[in-house]
Design an enzyme around this catalytic site. Sequence first.
Site, PDB file in Angstrom:
ATOM      1  N   ASP A   1       1.216  77.287  -4.004  1.00  0.00           N
ATOM      2  CA  ASP A   1      -0.182  76.937  -3.713  1.00  0.00           C
ATOM      3  C   ASP A   1      -1.005  78.185  -3.367  1.00  0.00           C
ATOM      4  O   ASP A   1      -2.233  78.128  -3.345  1.00  0.00           O
ATOM      5  CB  ASP A   1      -0.242  76.000  -2.488  1.00  0.00           C
ATOM      6  CG  ASP A   1      -0.440  74.538  -2.866  1.00  0.00           C
ATOM      7  OD1 ASP A   1      -1.048  74.278  -3.913  1.00  0.00           O
ATOM      8  OD2 ASP A   1      -0.002  73.675  -2.080  1.00  0.00           O
TER       9      ASP A   1
ATOM     10  N   LYS B   1       1.347  65.576 -10.166  1.00  0.00           N
ATOM     11  CA  LYS B   1       2.056  66.860 -10.174  1.00  0.00           C
ATOM     12  C   LYS B   1       3.487  66.662 -10.655  1.00  0.00           C
ATOM     13  O   LYS B   1       3.989  67.422 -11.487  1.00  0.00           O
ATOM     14  CB  LYS B   1       2.016  67.501  -8.772  1.00  0.00           C
ATOM     15  CG  LYS B   1       0.611  67.988  -8.393  1.00  0.00           C
ATOM     16  CD  LYS B   1       0.472  68.445  -6.948  1.00  0.00           C
ATOM     17  CE  LYS B   1      -0.990  68.795  -6.652  1.00  0.00           C
ATOM     18  NZ  LYS B   1      -1.246  69.240  -5.274  1.00  0.00           N
TER      19      LYS B   1
ATOM     20  N   GLN C   1       1.605  68.829   0.457  1.00  0.00           N
ATOM     21  CA  GLN C   1       0.299  68.246   0.127  1.00  0.00           C
ATOM     22  C   GLN C   1      -0.571  68.136   1.384  1.00  0.00           C
ATOM     23  O   GLN C   1      -0.117  67.658   2.425  1.00  0.00           O
ATOM     24  CB  GLN C   1       0.496  66.872  -0.526  1.00  0.00           C
ATOM     25  CG  GLN C   1      -0.770  66.260  -1.090  1.00  0.00           C
ATOM     26  CD  GLN C   1      -1.389  67.037  -2.264  1.00  0.00           C
ATOM     27  OE1 GLN C   1      -0.688  67.716  -3.012  1.00  0.00           O
ATOM     28  NE2 GLN C   1      -2.692  66.952  -2.408  1.00  0.00           N
TER      29      GLN C   1
HETATM   30  N1  GUN Z   1      -4.939  68.911  -1.153  1.00  0.00           N
HETATM   31  C1  GUN Z   1      -6.023  69.038  -1.950  1.00  0.00           C
HETATM   32  N2  GUN Z   1      -5.827  70.024  -2.846  1.00  0.00           N
HETATM   33  C2  GUN Z   1      -4.602  70.520  -2.616  1.00  0.00           C
HETATM   34  C3  GUN Z   1      -3.828  71.561  -3.221  1.00  0.00           C
HETATM   35  O1  GUN Z   1      -4.245  72.255  -4.167  1.00  0.00           O
HETATM   36  N3  GUN Z   1      -2.593  71.759  -2.689  1.00  0.00           N
HETATM   37  C4  GUN Z   1      -2.123  71.053  -1.637  1.00  0.00           C
HETATM   38  N4  GUN Z   1      -0.903  71.347  -1.187  1.00  0.00           N
HETATM   39  N5  GUN Z   1      -2.818  70.090  -1.046  1.00  0.00           N
HETATM   40  C5  GUN Z   1      -4.042  69.829  -1.545  1.00  0.00           C
END
Ligand code: GUN
Length: 294
Positions: A119, A52, A96
């Site tokens: 998100d 990311k 995350q």
């Molecule tokens: N863990 C797995 N997929 C995601 C996501 O799209 N966002 C976040 N914040 N954590 C994750």
Amino acid sequence: MEILDGKKISNQIKDEIAAEVAKMKENGEKVPHLAAIIVGNDGASLTYVGSKVRSCKRVGFESTLVQMPSTTSEVELLKKIKELNKNTDIDGFIVQLPLPDQIDTQKVIMAIDPDKDVDGFHPTNFGKMALDMSTFIPATPFGILELLERYGVETQGKHTVVIGRSHIVGRPMSILMGRKGFPGNSTVTLTHSRTKNITQITSQADIIISALGVPKFLKAEMVKDDVVIIDVGITRVPDDTKEKGYYITGDVDFEHVSKKASYITPVPGGVGPMTIAMLMKNTLLARERHRSRK
Ligand code: GUN
């Protein structure tokens, strides 16, 4: 059979975003700034967050990575979230998941300012999504919609079967595929661990979206000819013969299912890269919203 090439499409999307950011820079405007909080040292989570941050660089965003130890308390994490909510330089941020056991994930999600929740996990944004209002759509479902759209995969009147009811993928996906519009207008069945006779259901599906996390769960005998397959699973299977000590596999027995499918996403290189591209897209949207407000 056509491969739904998430790597290729995600690169196109990132190029489009980079062009937007270049225009912002030319006009002397602030560029989007994404922050990511990671708690602990889970290998897969560190890899995702690393991607990311790298993608931010690639499209010209600013990024901030906040790494907190696995012993972080809920209070400490909530304090950090408050700081990011207040920091006007940051347009959007993510925490995350998964989080360590001592932290209540719902409390954490509720603490994020919905205007910075790129998100799309906050109940305000999730509710808006379910009501067809403009909002941040969770990145993985958003990426799947974008793939279907860019490949012109027909969804109207089709029977879409979603496997898995997670808050991040299965649940939102089941809502989005049933919405009015394209992609959408599907008749949706949401299946999960308590579903009986799942083969009876999957074998009637025109489109299957699997977000289960069970390697090679979906077999050729469970699907009909010309099915569209979206594989969201990314499981690390231990393997000493590999350099990293594991290999990555999806929920779908690709070798056999792909022979029956009209479209299919590979793992890796399908949904995964799309998730990251759409997080960038949501961050760009967050910046645009903040700009128009100021
Ligand atoms: N863990 C797995 N997929 C995601 C996501 O799209 N966002 C976040 N914040 N954590 C994750």
